[in-house]
Scaffold this active site. Sequence first.
Site, short mmCIF file in Angstrom:
data_model
loop_
_atom_site.label_atom_id
_atom_site.label_comp_id
_atom_site.label_asym_id
_atom_site.label_seq_id
_atom_site.Cartn_x
_atom_site.Cartn_y
_atom_site.Cartn_z
N ASP A 155 0.98 -1.46 -0.08
CA ASP A 155 -0.20 0.06 -0.11
C ASP A 155 0.91 1.16 -0.24
O ASP A 155 2.07 1.05 0.14
CB ASP A 155 -0.71 0.01 0.99
N LEU A 156 0.19 2.25 0.21
CA LEU A 156 0.49 3.37 -0.74
C LEU A 156 2.30 3.54 1.03
O LEU A 156 3.58 4.75 0.53
CB LEU A 156 -0.03 5.10 -0.36
#
Length: 290
Positions: A155-156
């Site tokens: 994820d980010l």
Amino acid sequence: MSHPEKPGSSRPRRPAASPAQRRPARPVPPARPATPKSAPDPDAPPREGERIAKLLARAGIASRRDVERIIAEGRISLNGEVVTTPATVLKNLRGVTVDGKPVAPAAPARLFRFHKPEGLITAERDPAGRPTIYNALVNALPKGCPRMMPVGRLDLGTEGLLLLTNDGELKRALELPATGIPRTYRARTFGDISQAKLEELSEGIEIEGVRYGSIDANMERRTGRNQWVEMTLTEGKNREVRRVLEHLGLQVSRLIRVAYGPFLLADLPRGAADEVRQVDVEKFRKSLKI
């Protein structure tokens, strides 16, 4: 079998039949042994080739599931005829086109390690305009490299090891929970936690109706209420590490994936990529039996 009368019904109930009036039960024929549906026909000739969905996935066109969707959309043809089923068996991809473009022969499976920095989306494009891993891969991958697909996602806010491959079948096998490939993370956390509490995760845990399987968690080092926790899991559900640690009352300030199966992040610089030796890819692939 008699049925109960409906309320208010005036219909008389039939008297039960006596044993002498009942029809004798019909003899039950002996059960035939069940034949498995998947049992191969011993007289059928051996199948030559592979399913088109598998060949296209191996050629890096898309994952097998995405290939099936593309076929359903009528975008794949064989010698000018639209392919209607992913079960079509071919020896090779000669004459196959996708959106009218010929498909190149499948290249050998290649695998790259990429040290994904924090702040990049693991996607080809982002509707919100945020930078993706492909912005970094332009300079990280060698010139002339075929289309590479990420294995799973980070994820980010997560950094660390992201595997990339041109082979859809290898990608699928690496991602499937059934293969049981371990993923190891290091998390910098803040809060109160004990090793005994972390060891309880080996039995799995349920959070808001989602069941997470066994996790091997160990305290690496601690300074006051700050500590590094190493966690190894095999499912890799969405935000699994963060959700579990936050459920234990910890704040996660940094999360790094340091290993995916036998492949290690090691000292690979952030934003850099390197290729796994072909002999190691094939050795690993054979161990998966795909």
